[in-house]
Design a protein around this motif. Structure first.
Motif, PDB file in Angstrom:
ATOM      1  N   GLN A   1       2.384  16.787 -13.424  1.00 18.48           N
ATOM      2  CA  GLN A   1       1.828  18.089 -13.040  1.00 18.48           C
ATOM      3  C   GLN A   1       2.016  19.188 -14.083  1.00 18.48           C
ATOM      4  OE1 GLN A   1       3.544  19.488  -9.378  1.00 18.48           O
ATOM      5  NE2 GLN A   1       5.629  19.240 -10.104  1.00 18.48           N
ATOM      6  N   TYR A   2       2.938  19.016 -15.014  1.00 18.40           N
ATOM      7  CA  TYR A   2       3.183  20.068 -15.995  1.00 18.40           C
ATOM      8  C   TYR A   2       2.822  19.675 -17.423  1.00 18.40           C
ATOM      9  CZ  TYR A   2       5.759  22.117 -12.170  1.00 18.40           C
ATOM     10  OH  TYR A   2       6.106  22.630 -10.953  1.00 18.40           O
ATOM     11  N   GLY A   3       2.084  18.604 -17.586  1.00 19.98           N
ATOM     12  CA  GLY A   3       1.733  18.221 -18.949  1.00 19.98           C
ATOM     13  C   GLY A   3       1.035  16.884 -19.002  1.00 19.98           C
ATOM     14  N   THR A   4       1.569  16.020 -19.847  1.00 17.41           N
ATOM     15  CA  THR A   4       0.978  14.714 -20.078  1.00 17.41           C
ATOM     16  C   THR A   4       0.954  13.886 -18.805  1.00 17.41           C
ATOM     17  OG1 THR A   4       1.979  14.801 -22.268  1.00 17.41           O
ATOM     18  CG2 THR A   4       1.120  12.680 -21.555  1.00 17.41           C
ATOM     19  N   PRO A   5      -0.164  13.226 -18.524  1.00 22.22           N
ATOM     20  CA  PRO A   5      -0.208  12.340 -17.360  1.00 22.22           C
ATOM     21  C   PRO A   5       0.872  11.259 -17.433  1.00 22.22           C
ATOM     22  CG  PRO A   5      -2.409  12.658 -18.272  1.00 22.22           C
ATOM     23  CD  PRO A   5      -1.442  13.277 -19.237  1.00 22.22           C
ATOM     24  N   CYS A   6       1.393  10.891 -16.301  1.00 19.03           N
ATOM     25  CA  CYS A   6       2.454   9.885 -16.210  1.00 19.03           C
ATOM     26  C   CYS A   6       1.823   8.518 -15.952  1.00 19.03           C
ATOM     27  CB  CYS A   6       3.408  10.259 -15.080  1.00 19.03           C
ATOM     28  SG  CYS A   6       4.698   9.043 -14.763  1.00 19.03           S
ATOM     29  N   SER A   7       2.174   7.551 -16.770  1.00 17.90           N
ATOM     30  CA  SER A   7       1.633   6.199 -16.596  1.00 17.90           C
ATOM     31  C   SER A   7       2.331   5.495 -15.430  1.00 17.90           C
ATOM     32  CB  SER A   7       1.819   5.386 -17.869  1.00 17.90           C
ATOM     33  OG  SER A   7       3.202   5.137 -18.088  1.00 17.90           O
ATOM     34  N   LEU A   8       1.704   4.468 -14.899  1.00 20.43           N
ATOM     35  CA  LEU A   8       2.299   3.687 -13.815  1.00 20.43           C
ATOM     36  C   LEU A   8       3.606   3.022 -14.255  1.00 20.43           C
ATOM     37  CD1 LEU A   8       2.105   2.758 -10.892  1.00 20.43           C
ATOM     38  CD2 LEU A   8       0.709   0.840 -11.679  1.00 20.43           C
ATOM     39  N   PRO A   9       3.668   2.402 -15.449  1.00 22.99           N
ATOM     40  CA  PRO A   9       4.957   1.826 -15.867  1.00 22.99           C
ATOM     41  C   PRO A   9       6.076   2.864 -15.944  1.00 22.99           C
ATOM     42  CG  PRO A   9       3.197   0.927 -17.225  1.00 22.99           C
ATOM     43  CD  PRO A   9       2.589   2.034 -16.385  1.00 22.99           C
TER      44      PRO A   9
ATOM     45  N   THR B   1       0.832  -1.203   0.000  1.00 15.47           N
ATOM     46  CA  THR B   1       0.000   0.000   0.000  1.00 15.47           C
ATOM     47  C   THR B   1       0.868   1.255   0.000  1.00 15.47           C
ATOM     48  OG1 THR B   1      -1.712  -1.206   1.191  1.00 15.47           O
ATOM     49  CG2 THR B   1      -1.869   1.185   1.211  1.00 15.47           C
ATOM     50  N   LEU B   2       1.920   1.254   0.828  1.00 10.80           N
ATOM     51  CA  LEU B   2       2.834   2.400   0.863  1.00 10.80           C
ATOM     52  C   LEU B   2       3.535   2.586  -0.481  1.00 10.80           C
ATOM     53  CD1 LEU B   2       4.589   2.282   4.352  1.00 10.80           C
ATOM     54  CD2 LEU B   2       3.103   4.067   3.452  1.00 10.80           C
ATOM     55  N   LEU B   3       3.993   1.486  -1.069  1.00  9.62           N
ATOM     56  CA  LEU B   3       4.662   1.581  -2.366  1.00  9.62           C
ATOM     57  C   LEU B   3       3.729   2.124  -3.444  1.00  9.62           C
ATOM     58  CD1 LEU B   3       6.844  -1.649  -2.489  1.00  9.62           C
ATOM     59  CD2 LEU B   3       7.628   0.720  -2.442  1.00  9.62           C
ATOM     60  N   MET B   4       2.498   1.670  -3.438  1.00  9.99           N
ATOM     61  CA  MET B   4       1.542   2.161  -4.433  1.00  9.99           C
ATOM     62  C   MET B   4       1.258   3.648  -4.229  1.00  9.99           C
ATOM     63  SD  MET B   4       1.099  -0.032  -6.671  1.00  9.99           S
ATOM     64  CE  MET B   4      -0.126   0.871  -7.592  1.00  9.99           C
ATOM     65  N   SER B   5       1.164   4.090  -2.975  1.00  9.91           N
ATOM     66  CA  SER B   5       0.946   5.523  -2.738  1.00  9.91           C
ATOM     67  C   SER B   5       2.175   6.322  -3.166  1.00  9.91           C
ATOM     68  CB  SER B   5       0.587   5.791  -1.280  1.00  9.91           C
ATOM     69  OG  SER B   5       1.682   5.526  -0.440  1.00  9.91           O
ATOM     70  N   ASP B   6       3.379   5.763  -2.976  1.00  8.52           N
ATOM     71  CA  ASP B   6       4.602   6.423  -3.441  1.00  8.52           C
ATOM     72  C   ASP B   6       4.589   6.562  -4.964  1.00  8.52           C
ATOM     73  OD1 ASP B   6       5.381   6.343  -0.771  1.00  8.52           O
ATOM     74  OD2 ASP B   6       6.897   4.793  -1.061  1.00  8.52           O
ATOM     75  N   LEU B   7       4.178   5.492  -5.649  1.00 13.40           N
ATOM     76  CA  LEU B   7       4.128   5.531  -7.115  1.00 13.40           C
ATOM     77  C   LEU B   7       3.060   6.499  -7.618  1.00 13.40           C
ATOM     78  CD1 LEU B   7       4.716   1.770  -7.903  1.00 13.40           C
ATOM     79  CD2 LEU B   7       6.255   3.673  -8.432  1.00 13.40           C
ATOM     80  N   ARG B   8       1.928   6.569  -6.930  1.00 10.20           N
ATOM     81  CA  ARG B   8       0.889   7.532  -7.322  1.00 10.20           C
ATOM     82  C   ARG B   8       1.385   8.963  -7.140  1.00 10.20           C
ATOM     83  NH1 ARG B   8      -2.436   4.035  -4.316  1.00 10.20           N
ATOM     84  NH2 ARG B   8      -3.328   2.472  -5.693  1.00 10.20           N
ATOM     85  N   ALA B   9       2.132   9.197  -6.048  1.00 12.49           N
ATOM     86  CA  ALA B   9       2.709  10.534  -5.825  1.00 12.49           C
ATOM     87  C   ALA B   9       3.722  10.865  -6.917  1.00 12.49           C
ATOM     88  CB  ALA B   9       3.356  10.605  -4.443  1.00 12.49           C
ATOM     89  N   LYS B  10       4.501   9.873  -7.329  1.00 16.66           N
ATOM     90  CA  LYS B  10       5.475  10.087  -8.404  1.00 16.66           C
ATOM     91  C   LYS B  10       4.741  10.391  -9.707  1.00 16.66           C
ATOM     92  CE  LYS B  10       9.476   8.127  -8.644  1.00 16.66           C
ATOM     93  NZ  LYS B  10      10.616   7.230  -8.825  1.00 16.66           N
ATOM     94  N   GLN B  11       3.638   9.698  -9.971  1.00 16.45           N
ATOM     95  CA  GLN B  11       2.837   9.992 -11.158  1.00 16.45           C
ATOM     96  C   GLN B  11       2.327  11.432 -11.111  1.00 16.45           C
ATOM     97  OE1 GLN B  11       0.242   6.335 -10.755  1.00 16.45           O
ATOM     98  NE2 GLN B  11       0.266   6.559 -12.992  1.00 16.45           N
ATOM     99  N   ALA B  12       1.865  11.865  -9.950  1.00 21.75           N
ATOM    100  CA  ALA B  12       1.370  13.236  -9.799  1.00 21.75           C
ATOM    101  C   ALA B  12       2.493  14.240 -10.042  1.00 21.75           C
ATOM    102  CB  ALA B  12       0.778  13.436  -8.412  1.00 21.75           C
TER     103      ALA B  12
ATOM    104  N   ALA C   1      11.096   5.065 -13.597  1.00 21.93           N
ATOM    105  CA  ALA C   1      11.789   6.338 -13.391  1.00 21.93           C
ATOM    106  C   ALA C   1      12.836   6.234 -12.286  1.00 21.93           C
ATOM    107  CB  ALA C   1      10.769   7.424 -13.043  1.00 21.93           C
ATOM    108  N   ASP C   2      13.793   7.141 -12.349  1.00 23.15           N
ATOM    109  CA  ASP C   2      14.851   7.231 -11.352  1.00 23.15           C
ATOM    110  C   ASP C   2      14.250   7.359  -9.951  1.00 23.15           C
ATOM    111  OD1 ASP C   2      17.445   7.456 -10.398  1.00 23.15           O
ATOM    112  OD2 ASP C   2      17.554   9.614 -10.729  1.00 23.15           O
ATOM    113  N   GLY C   3      14.809   6.654  -9.010  1.00 22.06           N
ATOM    114  CA  GLY C   3      14.391   6.772  -7.617  1.00 22.06           C
ATOM    115  C   GLY C   3      13.440   5.698  -7.126  1.00 22.06           C
ATOM    116  N   THR C   4      12.807   4.978  -8.043  1.00 22.93           N
ATOM    117  CA  THR C   4      11.831   3.984  -7.614  1.00 22.93           C
ATOM    118  C   THR C   4      12.490   2.851  -6.826  1.00 22.93           C
ATOM    119  OG1 THR C   4      10.381   4.516  -9.461  1.00 22.93           O
ATOM    120  CG2 THR C   4      10.016   2.408  -8.365  1.00 22.93           C
ATOM    121  N   LEU C   5      13.618   2.368  -7.284  1.00 20.16           N
ATOM    122  CA  LEU C   5      14.315   1.312  -6.544  1.00 20.16           C
ATOM    123  C   LEU C   5      14.700   1.796  -5.147  1.00 20.16           C
ATOM    124  CD1 LEU C   5      15.550  -1.483  -6.304  1.00 20.16           C
ATOM    125  CD2 LEU C   5      17.623  -0.573  -7.396  1.00 20.16           C
ATOM    126  N   ALA C   6      15.142   3.031  -5.038  1.00 19.83           N
ATOM    127  CA  ALA C   6      15.490   3.586  -3.723  1.00 19.83           C
ATOM    128  C   ALA C   6      14.265   3.594  -2.814  1.00 19.83           C
ATOM    129  CB  ALA C   6      16.069   4.985  -3.867  1.00 19.83           C
TER     130      ALA C   6
END
Length: 166
Positions: free
Chosen positions: A18-26, A3-14, A31-36
């Protein structure tokens, strides 16, 4: 942990959308930082399961693979985004709220036993240093290379060395 990881990924998508095209989950996953983020959440889960010695494994992997050192007992709410994890150092006693976005080279640390408490919806820019027993209020921003040693009120932006807020 999922659940925490999914909320982190949703925040990364946001963040990325925020400045243009929506970001897909894949795209967010790749993206950089996800493994961290995954390794930080894993080490936190191992500590909650009282397996702190095992939490050192993802801790060391994060240091080797991502160039960041984040204490095993560090706690952040859902929506943590390590935008670029290289050079990030966070003390084990740090507590953060939800939707905290951290850029590269950020240091969040202890000063004489006092550690920062980070509110919700906080952005910390590249190279910023947040040191000592202070509070970053909800919705505040810390500018790139700022050195924060005093509280930042909610909704304000801290800039400079030493940081002042506006």
């Amino acid at each position: 942990m999922f659940t925490l990881l999914m909320s982190d990924l949703r925040a990364k998508q946001a963040l990325y959308g925020q400045y243009g095209t929506p970001c897909s989950l894949p795209k967010a996953i790749l993206a950089d930082g996800t493994l961290a983020n995954v390794l930080v959440r894993l080490q936190g889960q191992l500590v909650r399961w009282r397996l702190a010695p095992l939490a050192l494994l993802p801790h060391v992997l994060n240091k080797w693979l991502n160039g960041c050192v984040i204490g095993v007992k560090t706690q952040f709410g859902p929506g943590l985004v390590l935008i670029h994890p290289v050079g990030v150092v966070i003390n084990s006693a740090v507590r953060g709220g939800r939707n905290v976005w951290i850029e590269s080279g950020v240091v969040i640390g202890d000063n004489r036993g006092g550690v920062p408490v980070i509110g919700d919806d906080v952005f910390i820019g590249s190279g910023a240093k947040v040191i000592g027993g202070l509070r970053l209020g909800d919705g505040c921003k810390v500018g790139a290379n700022a050195v924060v040693t005093k509280d930042v009120p909610p909704g304000k932006t801290a800039l400079g060395i030493p940081a002042v807020w506006r």
